[in-house]
Enzyme design. Structure first.
Site, PDB file in Angstrom:
ATOM      1  CB  CYS A   2      -0.861   0.040   1.247  1.00 36.41           C
ATOM      2  SG  CYS A   2      -1.802  -1.454   1.504  1.00 36.41           S
ATOM      3  CD1 TRP A  76      -0.199  -5.874  -3.154  1.00 34.07           C
ATOM      4  CD2 TRP A  76      -0.083  -6.614  -1.046  1.00 34.07           C
ATOM      5  NE1 TRP A  76       0.400  -7.104  -3.171  1.00 34.07           N
ATOM      6  CE2 TRP A  76       0.480  -7.582  -1.898  1.00 34.07           C
ATOM      7  CE3 TRP A  76      -0.125  -6.862   0.324  1.00 34.07           C
ATOM      8  CZ2 TRP A  76       0.999  -8.783  -1.423  1.00 34.07           C
ATOM      9  CZ3 TRP A  76       0.396  -8.056   0.797  1.00 34.07           C
ATOM     10  CH2 TRP A  76       0.944  -9.006  -0.068  1.00 34.07           C
ATOM     11  N   GLY A 103      -0.773  -1.015   6.797  1.00 28.60           N
ATOM     12  CA  GLY A 103      -0.508  -1.793   8.015  1.00 28.60           C
ATOM     13  C   GLY A 103      -1.698  -2.673   8.351  1.00 28.60           C
ATOM     14  CD  GLU A 492      17.599 -13.075  -6.927  1.00 29.16           C
ATOM     15  OE1 GLU A 492      17.025 -13.607  -5.969  1.00 29.16           O
ATOM     16  OE2 GLU A 492      17.230 -12.001  -7.422  1.00 29.16           O
ATOM     17  CE  LYS A 496      14.316 -11.132  -9.255  1.00 25.96           C
ATOM     18  NZ  LYS A 496      14.969 -10.918  -8.013  1.00 25.96           N
ATOM     19  CD  GLU A 499      10.621 -11.814  -8.071  1.00 25.11           C
ATOM     20  OE1 GLU A 499       9.971 -11.534  -7.060  1.00 25.11           O
ATOM     21  OE2 GLU A 499      11.826 -11.549  -8.195  1.00 25.11           O
ATOM     22  CG  HIS A 515      20.661 -36.213  -2.295  1.00 24.46           C
ATOM     23  ND1 HIS A 515      21.183 -37.409  -1.871  1.00 24.46           N
ATOM     24  CD2 HIS A 515      21.720 -35.395  -2.477  1.00 24.46           C
ATOM     25  CE1 HIS A 515      22.497 -37.320  -1.778  1.00 24.46           C
ATOM     26  NE2 HIS A 515      22.854 -36.096  -2.147  1.00 24.46           N
TER      27      HIS A 515
HETATM   28  C1  F6R Z   1      12.256 -10.414  -5.207  1.00 30.12           C
HETATM   29  C2  F6R Z   1      12.121  -9.365  -4.227  1.00 30.12           C
HETATM   30  C3  F6R Z   1      11.748  -9.741  -2.842  1.00 30.12           C
HETATM   31  C4  F6R Z   1      12.533  -8.871  -1.852  1.00 30.12           C
HETATM   32  C5  F6R Z   1      12.094  -9.177  -0.406  1.00 30.12           C
HETATM   33  C6  F6R Z   1      12.925  -8.390   0.573  1.00 30.12           C
HETATM   34  O1  F6R Z   1      12.649  -9.922  -6.456  1.00 30.12           O
HETATM   35  O2  F6R Z   1      12.291  -8.210  -4.529  1.00 30.12           O
HETATM   36  O3  F6R Z   1      11.966 -11.082  -2.602  1.00 30.12           O
HETATM   37  O4  F6R Z   1      13.892  -9.148  -1.998  1.00 30.12           O
HETATM   38  O5  F6R Z   1      10.738  -8.850  -0.249  1.00 30.12           O
HETATM   39  O6  F6R Z   1      12.850  -7.031   0.345  1.00 30.12           O
HETATM   40  P1  F6R Z   1      13.894  -6.033   0.966  1.00 30.12           P
HETATM   41  O7  F6R Z   1      15.218  -6.315   0.364  1.00 30.12           O
HETATM   42  O8  F6R Z   1      13.364  -4.675   0.611  1.00 30.12           O
HETATM   43  O9  F6R Z   1      13.896  -6.273   2.449  1.00 30.12           O
END
Ligand code: F6R
Length: 619
Positions: A2, A76, A103, A492, A496, A499, A515
């Site tokens: 949000c 959100w 929040g 990672e 990527k 997502e 395994h």
């Molecule tokens: C994935 C992504 C999230 C953030 C996670 C932590 O591309 O952006 O997985 O890495 O929500 O966010 P920060 O780094 O802002 O604490």
């Protein structure tokens, strides 16, 4: 997640609010709304589920709102699904007070019950509407002298004293045409100071085009904002600590320019992000790195016995690389934890343990929780953060800023590579106080210095990666495998891809495949091997042979000059040669581009993937 905006000044509020909401879109949202107060005190709310331009902006065009004060919100969903009714702003029972809120109000059910018994009518399933009713209830209960309006600030303070949970809020009332009240606990809120106009926002990106002068509110602060002034009080202390800060970045950094997506722009900004992370931090004479903000003496740094790194998502993957770096270069035991698990599982920590948290946004609620838990237990808590002035940055005992510039694409890219760069420097810094020789440290520092040019050469091959992406874009499942330093890069790469393209992708240690997961390998499941020529090369090659034997299509990220790999992989992308600890920085980038091009070819909204938020401010 949000986003909040508030404006009070001499200009028409609605266009300013809509523009700010546009700048907040990158955080992820499902609906948006504004409430505007006309100069004669008419309160008008417009809200709509869906994308801003198709929904709210069109509604405001058809049904304009006039006034010089207003609040806006991108939602959100947490309480109640995305819908027009559940969008913010929400009104109190009298319809005079409007509230936007980030929040979660944890005791909202109990509060709602109380108001339902008193005959209140609720129009949404949100906790925010309950908060609006609570503020309205306190407002109505205040004694009024000579028909004067009650104090809105007082009503907000009284209501918040009853609230359990987290909030960043902006509140306006038709009885106070020149006033916005803001308050925060656990969810960021910033006052933007303009010239005869002021702003409230949860994210400085929303106001940077108007002002660079800001006040980051602290937990329990309640701000009373008019066009000419602002006052801040703190619910828990006699006085609030108010400090005016200057935002560092230029507004054009938050623009997309000629790039088709912010994510692509940010991928291409990585050479500069690495340069910025290194700038002023390499000391070749002493063969070490130096940091201004750790706030620890050399003796204190030497006495660290163990480091716990806390993070989530992409930052957690960076933490895993950090574990390899610090353990190998500084011989210090490191444990990597998801922030949320660390703060709840009550892990025994020996006295000289330091918590290091990693966060691009500096607002991730889970990571903030870990930081506060470590501090509560008397441990020093350090951080590596991108967003200057964010809550985690301000609450850390010491820290290192990335200086990567704003990251707007929801999928983190340049902040990841920037974090890896800083972790490499930190490992050298800690290593030089222990067993890392000057020669070894110099080699690593030189490799880091060479990384920006090497990243440029990788980016120059974007067209080749696009071609590769188109070849594999129709797959339903992907695996990403690596070992040692590149194991977290495999994780990672998978994150990527999943997502932003919604393809099911899993990252594993290449050694772990045999395994169990190898059961899933078939000719339709591409496997990306991150296999540079490092100490793990031969072992990874053996793991690769097992996939090949099961006819899994293989894409290899290998080192320039590796001729052997061409015989066993279907496609090869070559990385420039570097040192083993620096390969993660280079290898991350082609995987980001692969995910990006696959997602674009499948028609996905890469900058705003479904269900995701840029900074996750709920636990
Ligand atoms: C994935 C992504 C999230 C953030 C996670 C932590 O591309 O952006 O997985 O890495 O929500 O966010 P920060 O780094 O802002 O604490």
């Amino acid at each position: 997640m949000c986003g909040i905006i508030g404006y009070v000044g001499k200009k028409a509020a609605a266009p300013i609010l809509l523009e700010a909401l546009r700048r907040l879109q990158y955080r992820g949202y499902d609906s948006a709304g504004i409430a505007v107060l006309s100069d004669d005190g008419r309160l008008t709310v417009r809200k709509k589920v869906g994308k801003l331009d198709d929904g709210l902006a069109r509604l405001v065009q058809d049904q304009p709102v006039t006034g010089h004060l207003g609040i806006g919100h991108t939602r959100w969903a947490t309480h109640g699904p995305p819908s027009d009714e559940n969008s913010h702003p929400h009104l109190d029972q009298s319809g005079k007070i409007a509230v936007v809120h980030n929040g979660v109000i944890e005791n909202c059910d109990r509060l709602k019950e109380r108001f339902l018994k008193a005959g209140h009518i609720f129009r949404s399933a949100t906790d925010t509407e309950v908060l609006a009713h609570l503020i309205g209830d306190h407002y109505d209960r205040q004694p009024r002298a000579n028909g004067q309006p009650a104090s809105l600030t007082q009503a907000v303070c009284d209501a918040l004293r009853e609230v359990i949970g987290t909030y960043g809020i902006a509140v306006i009332s038709s009885e106070h045409p020149g006033l916005i009240i803001g308050a925060r606990r656990g969810s960021p809120l910033i006052i933007g100071i303009g010239d005869n106009e002021n702003f409230l926002t949860s994210d400085s990106n929303a106001i940077v085009a108007h002002t660079r002068q800001v006040v980051f509110l602290n937990d329990y602060d309640v701000a009373t904002v008019t066009a000419e002034r602002f006052d801040v009080q703190n619910l828990g202390a006699d006085t609030a600590k108010v400090q005016i800060s200057r935002l560092e970045f230029a507004s054009e950094e938050a623009e997309r320019g000629a790039y088709s997506h912010f994510m692509l722009k940010e991928i291409f900004e990585q050479p500069r992000a690495v340069e910025n992370a290194l700038r002023g931090r390499i000391d070749f004479e002493a063969a070490t790195a130096r940091f201004g903000g750790l706030n620890m003496t050399v003796a204190e740094l030497r006495s660290i016995e163990r480091i716990v790194i806390g993070a989530t998502g992409t930052s957690w993957h960076a933490a895993l690389v950090g574990e390899y770096l610090i353990e190998q270069l500084a011989h210090l035991p490191v444990e990597v934890e998801f922030s949320h698990e660390f703060s709840t599982r009550n892990a025994p920590l020996q006295r000289d343990t330091v918590l290091l948290v990693l966060s691009q946004s500096g607002e991730t609620a889970d990571t903030l929780g870990a930081l506060r838990e470590a501090k509560r237990r008397g441990h020093r808590a350090l951080s590596i953060i991108n967003v200057v002035g964010s809550t985690i940055a301000r609450e850390s005992d010491g820290g290192i800023y990335m200086h990567a510039g704003p990251e707007i694409g929801v999928a983190s890219t340049k902040a990841f590579v920037s974090t890896l760069t800083i972790l490499s420097l930190l490992a050298v810094h800690l290593g030089r106080m222990r067993m890392l020789s000057a020669a070894q440290a110099t080699e690593i520092l030189r490799a880091l210095e060479a990384a920006p040019a090497q990243l440029q050469s990788i980016l120059a091959q974007d067209a080749a990666i696009n071609k590769l992406a188109l070849k594999y874009a129709s797959a339903d499942d992907f695996f990403f495998l690596g070992r040692g330093y590149t194991y977290p890069i495999a994780l990672e790469g998978a994150l990527k891809l999943k997502e932003i393209s919604y393809i099911h992708a899993e990252g594993y240690s290449a050694a772990e495949m045999k395994h169990g997961p190898i059961a899933l390998i078939d000719p339709k499941t591409p496997v990306v091997f991150v296999i540079p020529q490092d100490s793990m090369y031969e072992k990874t090659l053996a793991n690769l042979a097992m996939i090949r034997a099961r006819r899994g299509p293989i894409i290899a990220l290998a080192t320039e000059g590796d001729t052997q790999i061409q015989n066993v992989a279907d496609d090869v992308f070559y990385l420039p040669k570097t040192l083993e600890p620096i390969y993660p920085i280079l290898a991350a980038v082609p995987l980001q581009l692969l995910a990006y091009h696959i997602a674009v070819s499948r028609g996905c909204d890469v900058d705003k993937p479904r269900n995701l938020a840029k900074s996750v401010t709920v636990q």
